[in-house]
Design a protein around this motif. Structure first.
Motif, PDB file in Angstrom:
ATOM      1  N   UNK A   1      45.736  56.496  54.885  1.00  0.00           N
ATOM      2  CA  UNK A   1      46.686  57.861  54.865  1.00  0.00           C
ATOM      3  C   UNK A   1      46.325  58.668  53.300  1.00  0.00           C
ATOM      4  N   UNK A   2      47.403  58.966  52.851  1.00  0.00           N
ATOM      5  CA  UNK A   2      47.578  59.850  51.708  1.00  0.00           C
ATOM      6  C   UNK A   2      46.973  59.443  50.415  1.00  0.00           C
ATOM      7  N   UNK A   3      47.153  58.032  50.432  1.00  0.00           N
ATOM      8  CA  UNK A   3      46.504  57.213  49.382  1.00  0.00           C
ATOM      9  C   UNK A   3      45.024  57.105  49.302  1.00  0.00           C
ATOM     10  N   UNK A   4      44.619  56.905  50.516  1.00  0.00           N
ATOM     11  CA  UNK A   4      43.001  56.802  50.638  1.00  0.00           C
ATOM     12  C   UNK A   4      42.413  58.375  50.519  1.00  0.00           C
ATOM     13  N   UNK A   5      43.280  59.334  50.878  1.00  0.00           N
ATOM     14  CA  UNK A   5      42.768  60.722  50.651  1.00  0.00           C
ATOM     15  C   UNK A   5      42.689  61.048  49.214  1.00  0.00           C
ATOM     16  N   UNK A   6      43.754  60.596  48.572  1.00  0.00           N
ATOM     17  CA  UNK A   6      43.764  60.912  46.990  1.00  0.00           C
ATOM     18  C   UNK A   6      42.800  60.082  46.237  1.00  0.00           C
ATOM     19  N   UNK A   7      42.603  58.747  46.771  1.00  0.00           N
ATOM     20  CA  UNK A   7      41.606  57.898  45.978  1.00  0.00           C
ATOM     21  C   UNK A   7      39.875  58.621  46.288  1.00  0.00           C
ATOM     22  N   UNK A   8      39.539  59.216  47.542  1.00  0.00           N
ATOM     23  CA  UNK A   8      38.686  59.783  47.801  1.00  0.00           C
ATOM     24  C   UNK A   8      38.402  61.349  46.804  1.00  0.00           C
ATOM     25  N   UNK A   9      39.353  61.868  46.872  1.00  0.00           N
ATOM     26  CA  UNK A   9      39.637  62.964  46.157  1.00  0.00           C
ATOM     27  C   UNK A   9      39.170  62.894  44.794  1.00  0.00           C
ATOM     28  N   UNK A  10      39.958  62.161  44.062  1.00  0.00           N
ATOM     29  CA  UNK A  10      39.755  61.778  42.717  1.00  0.00           C
ATOM     30  C   UNK A  10      38.495  61.272  42.185  1.00  0.00           C
ATOM     31  N   UNK A  11      37.956  60.331  43.138  1.00  0.00           N
ATOM     32  CA  UNK A  11      36.576  59.877  42.880  1.00  0.00           C
ATOM     33  C   UNK A  11      35.594  60.898  43.029  1.00  0.00           C
ATOM     34  N   UNK A  12      35.693  61.738  43.668  1.00  0.00           N
ATOM     35  CA  UNK A  12      35.004  62.973  43.802  1.00  0.00           C
ATOM     36  C   UNK A  12      34.849  64.113  42.621  1.00  0.00           C
ATOM     37  N   UNK A  13      36.307  63.900  41.942  1.00  0.00           N
ATOM     38  CA  UNK A  13      36.602  64.615  40.838  1.00  0.00           C
ATOM     39  C   UNK A  13      35.876  63.832  39.507  1.00  0.00           C
ATOM     40  N   UNK A  14      35.494  62.516  39.688  1.00  0.00           N
ATOM     41  CA  UNK A  14      34.656  61.964  38.390  1.00  0.00           C
ATOM     42  C   UNK A  14      35.656  60.888  37.975  1.00  0.00           C
ATOM     43  N   UNK A  15      36.803  60.498  38.646  1.00  0.00           N
ATOM     44  CA  UNK A  15      37.777  59.447  38.108  1.00  0.00           C
ATOM     45  C   UNK A  15      37.150  57.845  38.564  1.00  0.00           C
ATOM     46  N   UNK A  16      37.339  56.944  37.955  1.00  0.00           N
ATOM     47  CA  UNK A  16      37.278  55.616  38.480  1.00  0.00           C
ATOM     48  C   UNK A  16      38.684  55.258  39.492  1.00  0.00           C
ATOM     49  N   UNK A  17      38.631  54.449  40.184  1.00  0.00           N
ATOM     50  CA  UNK A  17      39.665  54.081  40.839  1.00  0.00           C
ATOM     51  C   UNK A  17      40.208  52.944  41.094  1.00  0.00           C
ATOM     52  N   UNK A  18      41.503  52.546  40.710  1.00  0.00           N
ATOM     53  CA  UNK A  18      41.957  51.212  41.066  1.00  0.00           C
ATOM     54  C   UNK A  18      42.809  51.353  42.266  1.00  0.00           C
ATOM     55  N   UNK A  19      42.561  50.435  43.495  1.00  0.00           N
ATOM     56  CA  UNK A  19      43.239  50.702  44.757  1.00  0.00           C
ATOM     57  C   UNK A  19      44.302  49.531  44.695  1.00  0.00           C
ATOM     58  N   UNK A  20      45.551  49.816  44.884  1.00  0.00           N
ATOM     59  CA  UNK A  20      46.750  48.880  44.961  1.00  0.00           C
ATOM     60  C   UNK A  20      47.265  48.937  46.280  1.00  0.00           C
ATOM     61  N   UNK A  21      47.333  47.887  47.176  1.00  0.00           N
ATOM     62  CA  UNK A  21      48.082  47.689  48.562  1.00  0.00           C
ATOM     63  C   UNK A  21      48.396  46.400  48.690  1.00  0.00           C
ATOM     64  N   UNK A  22      49.371  46.386  49.823  1.00  0.00           N
ATOM     65  CA  UNK A  22      49.546  45.001  50.434  1.00  0.00           C
ATOM     66  C   UNK A  22      48.355  44.623  51.536  1.00  0.00           C
ATOM     67  N   UNK A  23      47.570  45.471  51.768  1.00  0.00           N
ATOM     68  CA  UNK A  23      46.620  45.353  52.905  1.00  0.00           C
ATOM     69  C   UNK A  23      45.173  45.037  52.303  1.00  0.00           C
ATOM     70  N   UNK A  24      44.809  43.844  51.900  1.00  0.00           N
ATOM     71  CA  UNK A  24      43.388  43.464  51.269  1.00  0.00           C
ATOM     72  C   UNK A  24      42.234  44.274  51.875  1.00  0.00           C
ATOM     73  N   UNK A  25      42.187  44.147  53.423  1.00  0.00           N
ATOM     74  CA  UNK A  25      40.863  44.795  53.758  1.00  0.00           C
ATOM     75  C   UNK A  25      40.895  46.290  53.741  1.00  0.00           C
ATOM     76  N   UNK A  26      41.788  46.740  53.766  1.00  0.00           N
ATOM     77  CA  UNK A  26      42.112  48.219  54.121  1.00  0.00           C
ATOM     78  C   UNK A  26      41.561  48.847  52.237  1.00  0.00           C
ATOM     79  N   UNK A  27      42.037  48.326  51.473  1.00  0.00           N
ATOM     80  CA  UNK A  27      41.391  48.674  50.091  1.00  0.00           C
ATOM     81  C   UNK A  27      40.056  48.248  49.763  1.00  0.00           C
ATOM     82  N   UNK A  28      39.542  47.173  50.470  1.00  0.00           N
ATOM     83  CA  UNK A  28      38.340  47.016  50.007  1.00  0.00           C
ATOM     84  C   UNK A  28      37.316  48.101  50.794  1.00  0.00           C
TER      85      UNK A  28
END
Ligand SMILES: NC(=O)C1=CN([C@@H]2O[C@H](COP(=O)(O)OP(=O)(O)OC[C@H]3O[C@@H](n4cnc5c(N)ncnc54)[C@H](O)[C@@H]3O)[C@@H](O)[C@H]2O)C=CC1
Ligand SMILES: CC(=O)C(C)=O
Length: 255
Positions: free
Chosen positions: A12-39
């Motif tokens: 959802x929105x968290x994924x969208x944010x992660x991908x946009x900020x990666x494209x902006x050049x940031x490194x990303x730590x993903x935190x969630x209840x669902x391990x497969x989804x963040x992988x």
């Protein structure tokens, strides 16, 4: 290169944010209840060319949130932006709400944001550096919506925490802001729409269409629309903004 942690980054929105900020050049730590989804999202971040790490945590668990921030710092070699995005919805008329319902949603949407604010601020202070904290509120943080009363209360509470934290941390060079999306077609809205159908007799899809019908710009919001605003909040152009909860909703709630 800066390091961003996104809670609820698995979809959802968290994924969208992660991908946009990666494209902006940031490194990303993903935190969630669902391990497969963040992988999966981490793999998408790496395809974009940024570094990603994952950490499974329930944001309602204060120790787990502090551990997530420590992990992000150790794995990615810095810590600059905390995005307290994880949240859950709850649809019920006020008459039907019971203590367990309130405790459950409050623990994620309010406690989870509070622990995220604390953990990020503690890390920034320990590192002796400035930082940015960005929280998920909602149109429901500006307007109390029928059948979404407790959800709305949690999102008003996020605005209150955002304002108070902005005032407390300004002297440390830490800014605290919130984003307030409108109607984003994620799994959250699938659940909301179904629950409205069960409770009100509306046809499936009707409630979603009714909400989208109220948007001045004439379409539902995408995670990318939200992420564009979070990109601004994460970058230097927003350095002079703090304590704000900006509506990014296509024109649905006007303040
Ligand atoms: N979808 C919408 O229309 C809107 C959403 N929002 C807010 O945006 C944020 C993200 O929403 P969506 O992406 O639509 O939701 P979603 O339900 O699609 O995704 C939420 C993610 O958060 C994770 N999560 C849930 N509880 C968690 C917990 N206790 N600890 C760690 N992770 C947890 C889930 O596993 C999931 O990956 C939420 O805070 C929501 O309230 C605000 C306004 C509108
Ligand atoms: C999901 C949400 O934040 C709504 C309905 O405002």
């Amino acid at each position: 290169m800066s390091v961003v942690l996104v809670t609820g980054g698995g979809q959802g929105i968290g994924r969208g944010i992660a991908l946009r900020l990666a494209a902006d050049g940031h490194d990303i730590a993903l935190v969630d209840l669902a391990p497969e989804k963040i992988e999966n999202v981490a793999a998408e971040v790496r395809e974009i060319g940024s570094t990603a790490t994952t950490f499974v945590a329930d944001v309602s668990d204060r120790d787990a949130v502090f551990a997530a921030v420590d992990h992000a710092h150790e794995a990615l070699g810095g810590f600059d932006v905390m995005i307290n995005n994880a949240g859950i919805a709850q649809v019920a008329p006020i008459d039907d709400v019971r203590p367990d319902d309130v405790r459950k949603i409050w623990a994620v949407n309010v406690d989870g944001v509070l622990w995220g604010i604390q953990a990020a601020a503690a890390k920034f202070k320990t590192l002796g550096q400035k930082g940015k904290i960005i929280n998920a509120s909602s149109i429901a943080g500006h307007d109390g919506f029928a059948m979404l009363g407790v959800y709305s209360a949690t999102k008003f509470a996020v605005r209150a925490l955002t304002q108070a934290a902005a005032k407390e941390y300004a002297a440390h060079g830490i800014t605290v802001n919130a984003y307030c999306p409108g109607v984003v077609g994620t799994d959250m809205w699938v659940t909301i729409d179904k629950r409205f159908a069960e409770l009100t007799g509306a046809a499936e899809g009707e409630t979603y269409d009714r909400f989208v019908g109220g948007i001045a710009l004439g379409r539902a919001q995408t995670p990318e629309d939200v992420a564009a605003f979070v990109s601004y909040l994460s970058g230097p152009d927003s350095d002079y903004m703090t304590g704000q909860a900006g509506l990014i909703d296509g024109g649905l709630v006007f303040r």
